[in-house]
Scaffold this motif. Structure first.
Motif, PDB file in Angstrom:
ATOM      1  N   GLY A 262     -55.775 -39.929   5.721  1.00  0.00           N
ATOM      2  CA  GLY A 262     -56.417 -38.679   5.357  1.00  0.00           C
ATOM      3  C   GLY A 262     -55.401 -37.570   5.191  1.00  0.00           C
ATOM      4  O   GLY A 262     -54.195 -37.785   5.271  1.00  0.00           O
ATOM      5  N   MET A 263     -55.927 -36.372   4.970  1.00  0.00           N
ATOM      6  CA  MET A 263     -55.072 -35.199   4.830  1.00  0.00           C
ATOM      7  C   MET A 263     -55.433 -34.175   5.892  1.00  0.00           C
ATOM      8  O   MET A 263     -54.786 -34.063   6.911  1.00  0.00           O
ATOM      9  CB  MET A 263     -55.220 -34.612   3.423  1.00  0.00           C
ATOM     10  N   PHE A 264     -56.525 -33.447   5.694  1.00  0.00           N
ATOM     11  CA  PHE A 264     -56.942 -32.435   6.666  1.00  0.00           C
ATOM     12  C   PHE A 264     -57.884 -33.033   7.709  1.00  0.00           C
ATOM     13  O   PHE A 264     -57.818 -32.697   8.881  1.00  0.00           O
ATOM     14  CB  PHE A 264     -57.606 -31.264   5.950  1.00  0.00           C
ATOM     15  N   GLU A 265     -58.785 -33.912   7.268  1.00  0.00           N
ATOM     16  CA  GLU A 265     -59.641 -34.635   8.195  1.00  0.00           C
ATOM     17  C   GLU A 265     -59.154 -36.074   8.246  1.00  0.00           C
ATOM     18  O   GLU A 265     -59.065 -36.749   7.223  1.00  0.00           O
ATOM     19  CB  GLU A 265     -61.105 -34.587   7.756  1.00  0.00           C
ATOM     20  N   MET A 266     -58.844 -36.540   9.449  1.00  0.00           N
ATOM     21  CA  MET A 266     -58.263 -37.863   9.613  1.00  0.00           C
ATOM     22  C   MET A 266     -59.330 -38.873  10.015  1.00  0.00           C
ATOM     23  O   MET A 266     -60.204 -38.588  10.830  1.00  0.00           O
ATOM     24  CB  MET A 266     -57.166 -37.837  10.666  1.00  0.00           C
ATOM     25  N   THR A 267     -59.255 -40.059   9.425  1.00  0.00           N
ATOM     26  CA  THR A 267     -60.067 -41.200   9.833  1.00  0.00           C
ATOM     27  C   THR A 267     -59.170 -42.176  10.579  1.00  0.00           C
ATOM     28  O   THR A 267     -58.080 -42.499  10.106  1.00  0.00           O
ATOM     29  CB  THR A 267     -60.695 -41.901   8.620  1.00  0.00           C
ATOM     30  N   ILE A 268     -59.618 -42.630  11.733  1.00  0.00           N
ATOM     31  CA  ILE A 268     -58.800 -43.522  12.554  1.00  0.00           C
ATOM     32  C   ILE A 268     -59.561 -44.808  12.831  1.00  0.00           C
ATOM     33  O   ILE A 268     -60.709 -44.785  13.283  1.00  0.00           O
ATOM     34  CB  ILE A 268     -58.403 -42.856  13.880  1.00  0.00           C
ATOM     35  N   ASP A 269     -58.903 -45.940  12.549  1.00  0.00           N
ATOM     36  CA  ASP A 269     -59.464 -47.254  12.844  1.00  0.00           C
ATOM     37  C   ASP A 269     -58.552 -47.953  13.844  1.00  0.00           C
ATOM     38  O   ASP A 269     -57.322 -47.813  13.793  1.00  0.00           O
ATOM     39  CB  ASP A 269     -59.567 -48.120  11.584  1.00  0.00           C
ATOM     40  N   LEU A 270     -59.153 -48.722  14.742  1.00  0.00           N
ATOM     41  CA  LEU A 270     -58.396 -49.507  15.708  1.00  0.00           C
ATOM     42  C   LEU A 270     -58.374 -50.957  15.243  1.00  0.00           C
ATOM     43  O   LEU A 270     -59.422 -51.555  14.979  1.00  0.00           O
ATOM     44  CB  LEU A 270     -59.027 -49.403  17.099  1.00  0.00           C
ATOM     45  N   TRP A 271     -57.151 -51.521  15.155  1.00  0.00           N
ATOM     46  CA  TRP A 271     -56.954 -52.890  14.707  1.00  0.00           C
ATOM     47  C   TRP A 271     -56.205 -53.659  15.779  1.00  0.00           C
ATOM     48  O   TRP A 271     -55.465 -53.083  16.579  1.00  0.00           O
ATOM     49  CB  TRP A 271     -56.144 -52.935  13.412  1.00  0.00           C
ATOM     50  N   THR A 272     -56.400 -54.988  15.808  1.00  0.00           N
ATOM     51  CA  THR A 272     -55.645 -55.839  16.710  1.00  0.00           C
ATOM     52  C   THR A 272     -54.988 -56.944  15.906  1.00  0.00           C
ATOM     53  O   THR A 272     -55.539 -57.415  14.903  1.00  0.00           O
ATOM     54  CB  THR A 272     -56.545 -56.427  17.815  1.00  0.00           C
ATOM     55  N   LEU A 273     -53.787 -57.343  16.320  1.00  0.00           N
ATOM     56  CA  LEU A 273     -53.028 -58.354  15.587  1.00  0.00           C
ATOM     57  C   LEU A 273     -53.332 -59.744  16.143  1.00  0.00           C
ATOM     58  O   LEU A 273     -53.170 -59.997  17.329  1.00  0.00           O
ATOM     59  CB  LEU A 273     -51.532 -58.072  15.702  1.00  0.00           C
ATOM     60  N   GLN A 274     -53.782 -60.633  15.251  1.00  0.00           N
ATOM     61  CA  GLN A 274     -54.020 -62.030  15.598  1.00  0.00           C
ATOM     62  C   GLN A 274     -53.177 -62.881  14.665  1.00  0.00           C
ATOM     63  O   GLN A 274     -53.462 -62.966  13.468  1.00  0.00           O
ATOM     64  CB  GLN A 274     -55.506 -62.379  15.497  1.00  0.00           C
ATOM     65  N   GLY A 275     -52.141 -63.504  15.222  1.00  0.00           N
ATOM     66  CA  GLY A 275     -51.168 -64.178  14.375  1.00  0.00           C
ATOM     67  C   GLY A 275     -50.404 -63.138  13.578  1.00  0.00           C
ATOM     68  O   GLY A 275     -49.796 -62.238  14.145  1.00  0.00           O
ATOM     69  N   ASP A 276     -50.457 -63.245  12.255  1.00  0.00           N
ATOM     70  CA  ASP A 276     -49.827 -62.253  11.384  1.00  0.00           C
ATOM     71  C   ASP A 276     -50.862 -61.417  10.647  1.00  0.00           C
ATOM     72  O   ASP A 276     -50.539 -60.755   9.651  1.00  0.00           O
ATOM     73  CB  ASP A 276     -48.906 -62.944  10.364  1.00  0.00           C
ATOM     74  N   TYR A 277     -52.114 -61.423  11.123  1.00  0.00           N
ATOM     75  CA  TYR A 277     -53.187 -60.736  10.414  1.00  0.00           C
ATOM     76  C   TYR A 277     -53.881 -59.739  11.336  1.00  0.00           C
ATOM     77  O   TYR A 277     -54.002 -59.960  12.553  1.00  0.00           O
ATOM     78  CB  TYR A 277     -54.203 -61.745   9.864  1.00  0.00           C
ATOM     79  N   TRP A 278     -54.349 -58.649  10.737  1.00  0.00           N
ATOM     80  CA  TRP A 278     -54.992 -57.581  11.485  1.00  0.00           C
ATOM     81  C   TRP A 278     -56.509 -57.729  11.434  1.00  0.00           C
ATOM     82  O   TRP A 278     -57.075 -57.965  10.371  1.00  0.00           O
ATOM     83  CB  TRP A 278     -54.604 -56.222  10.911  1.00  0.00           C
ATOM     84  N   ILE A 279     -57.135 -57.592  12.603  1.00  0.00           N
ATOM     85  CA  ILE A 279     -58.592 -57.650  12.723  1.00  0.00           C
ATOM     86  C   ILE A 279     -59.082 -56.271  13.146  1.00  0.00           C
ATOM     87  O   ILE A 279     -58.621 -55.724  14.151  1.00  0.00           O
ATOM     88  CB  ILE A 279     -59.042 -58.705  13.756  1.00  0.00           C
ATOM     89  N   LYS A 280     -60.038 -55.717  12.402  1.00  0.00           N
ATOM     90  CA  LYS A 280     -60.555 -54.384  12.720  1.00  0.00           C
ATOM     91  C   LYS A 280     -61.457 -54.448  13.941  1.00  0.00           C
ATOM     92  O   LYS A 280     -62.372 -55.266  14.014  1.00  0.00           O
ATOM     93  CB  LYS A 280     -61.315 -53.813  11.523  1.00  0.00           C
ATOM     94  N   VAL A 281     -61.198 -53.570  14.900  1.00  0.00           N
ATOM     95  CA  VAL A 281     -61.963 -53.537  16.143  1.00  0.00           C
ATOM     96  C   VAL A 281     -63.039 -52.464  16.086  1.00  0.00           C
ATOM     97  O   VAL A 281     -64.196 -52.698  16.421  1.00  0.00           O
ATOM     98  CB  VAL A 281     -61.034 -53.294  17.354  1.00  0.00           C
ATOM     99  N   LEU A 282     -62.678 -51.253  15.649  1.00  0.00           N
ATOM    100  CA  LEU A 282     -63.660 -50.172  15.577  1.00  0.00           C
ATOM    101  C   LEU A 282     -63.123 -49.028  14.738  1.00  0.00           C
ATOM    102  O   LEU A 282     -61.932 -48.959  14.434  1.00  0.00           O
ATOM    103  CB  LEU A 282     -64.033 -49.661  16.968  1.00  0.00           C
ATOM    104  N   SER A 283     -64.018 -48.128  14.371  1.00  0.00           N
ATOM    105  CA  SER A 283     -63.661 -46.879  13.708  1.00  0.00           C
ATOM    106  C   SER A 283     -64.020 -45.728  14.627  1.00  0.00           C
ATOM    107  O   SER A 283     -65.122 -45.691  15.196  1.00  0.00           O
ATOM    108  CB  SER A 283     -64.411 -46.733  12.379  1.00  0.00           C
ATOM    109  N   CYS A 284     -63.100 -44.791  14.792  1.00  0.00           N
ATOM    110  CA  CYS A 284     -63.343 -43.632  15.640  1.00  0.00           C
ATOM    111  C   CYS A 284     -64.022 -42.530  14.840  1.00  0.00           C
ATOM    112  O   CYS A 284     -63.834 -42.430  13.623  1.00  0.00           O
ATOM    113  CB  CYS A 284     -62.034 -43.091  16.198  1.00  0.00           C
ATOM    114  N   PRO A 285     -64.792 -41.681  15.498  1.00  0.00           N
ATOM    115  CA  PRO A 285     -65.319 -40.494  14.809  1.00  0.00           C
ATOM    116  C   PRO A 285     -64.181 -39.607  14.319  1.00  0.00           C
ATOM    117  O   PRO A 285     -63.047 -39.718  14.783  1.00  0.00           O
ATOM    118  CB  PRO A 285     -66.142 -39.793  15.906  1.00  0.00           C
TER     119      PRO A 285
END
Length: 352
Positions: A262-285
């Motif tokens: 983002g720029m002024f308003e940021m979107t944040i997602d939490l990811w976890t690494l499994q092997g060499d690939y990222w799995i999305k855990v959640l999105s924050c407000p």
């Protein structure tokens, strides 16, 4: 317990003492001093010290350096205690670049020198050498602190100078630097790429490498600390319609990333690494707007399902995350790299 040797009982008790009490116990007698100075004792004591009650926040401003406990029941800071730097500095011009098991890798900004420092024991070690090793340039270099399979604490220094990349490893065991090869894409040498500090997890140091404009390239560079081999893995598939930043954190020896876009308003997602690939855990407000006067003093923590945004003045706000994978506080913002750090109180020495 009655059948255990006295030596074993004493050892078990002392490995559970707070770090500062271990230091005081060394003066009891010669036998205790010798016991508490062994690498086996330090290693076991460190493993038992990595708990939330031993975590502290080190905060630096132009006038003071202070250490505060984190109060888990109300998620705030406890009373501060002033820390006196044991090394020469100018107006607290100390940047904290990496931390592991109670050791901080810091840079003296007026001389560019790298040091290892334990703020609990006050011991420190200068890493700079006459042949120009151990000097750090902000916005060009990257640092990672780690422990290898032989329990040797090491510093990885990725150094960019006039388009020339140099990669060096400092060993606490042999007290010297050496060069290692690094094969990667030439464009990563450009100052248009921002390298994060290294995050140590599962025998690997991880760095985010992000291009400093909208729609730029973003990757993760991995360094196996035992084979000393590098490889590149992909960044989580986040939107590229704004600035992108990935902040890595080791949670129970599993790598997580807070990927913000983002720029002024940021979107944040939490990811976890499994092997060499990222799995999305959640999105924050969305993050509430933050005063620019406070921005550079902010440190973020996650614990017990909540994400706390803190400044040196105290808690700013809380984001509820609807999950509870964290048992203690984890720093999740690069701002800690210049204004402070979360560290664990240990007796790990910066030198042998």
């Amino acid at each position: 317990m009655a059948d255990l040797p006295t030596h074993t009982i004493v050892f078990e008790i002392l490995t559970r003492l707070p770090a500062k009490d271990v230091g005081r116990s060394k003066s009891v007698c010669k036998q205790w001093y010798a016991l508490l100075s062994t690498q086996d004792f330090v290693k076991i004591h460190c493993s038992r010290s990595v708990v939330s009650s031993n975590q502290r926040v080190l905060l630096i401003d132009d006038l003071t350096c202070s250490v505060r406990p984190i109060i888990s029941n109300n998620n705030d800071y406890g009373p501060s205690s002033t820390v006196t730097f044991p090394f020469h500095h100018q107006n607290n011009d100390v940047s904290i670049l990496s931390h592991l098991n109670g050791l901080l890798c810091v840079c003296l900004n007026h001389t560019y020198e790298l040091l290892l420092w334990n703020p609990t024991t006050t011991a420190f070690k200068r890493l700079s050498t006459p042949d120009s090793h151990g000097f750090y340039i902000n916005n060009l270099d990257a640092i990672g602190l780690y422990v290898d399979a032989d329990d040797d604490y090491k510093v990885l220094h990725i150094r960019r100078r006039r388009g020339v990349l140099g990669v060096y490893v400092y060993s606490r065991e042999v007290d010297s630097w050496r060069n290692i090869p690094f094969i990667t894409r030439q464009e990563y040498l450009s100052p248009h790429f921002n390298w994060s500090a290294g995050t140590f997890c599962g025998g690997t140091l991880y760095f985010t490498v992000c291009e400093c404009w909208i729609g730029g390239t973003n990757v993760v560079i991995c360094f196996d600390v035992n084979s000393e081999q590098f490889k590149e893995i992909s960044f989580p598939p986040v939107p590229s319609n704004g600035m992108v930043q990935g902040v890595l954190v080791n949670v129970k020896n599993v790598l997580h990333m807070f990927a913000s876009t983002g720029m002024f308003e940021m979107t944040i997602d939490l990811w976890t690494l499994q092997g060499d690939y990222w799995i999305k855990v959640l999105s924050c407000p969305s993050i509430p707007p933050i005063s620019l006067s406070l921005w550079c003093d902010i440190t973020h923590y996650v614990t017990n399902g909540n994400w706390f945004v803190m400044t040196k003045l105290g808690k700013l706000f809380t984001i509820e995350m609807d999950m509870k994978p964290f048992e203690c506080f984890y720093p999740v913002s690069w701002f800690r790299g210049f204004k402070g750090a979360v560290f664990v109180q240990t007796i790990v020495s910066p030198s042998i």
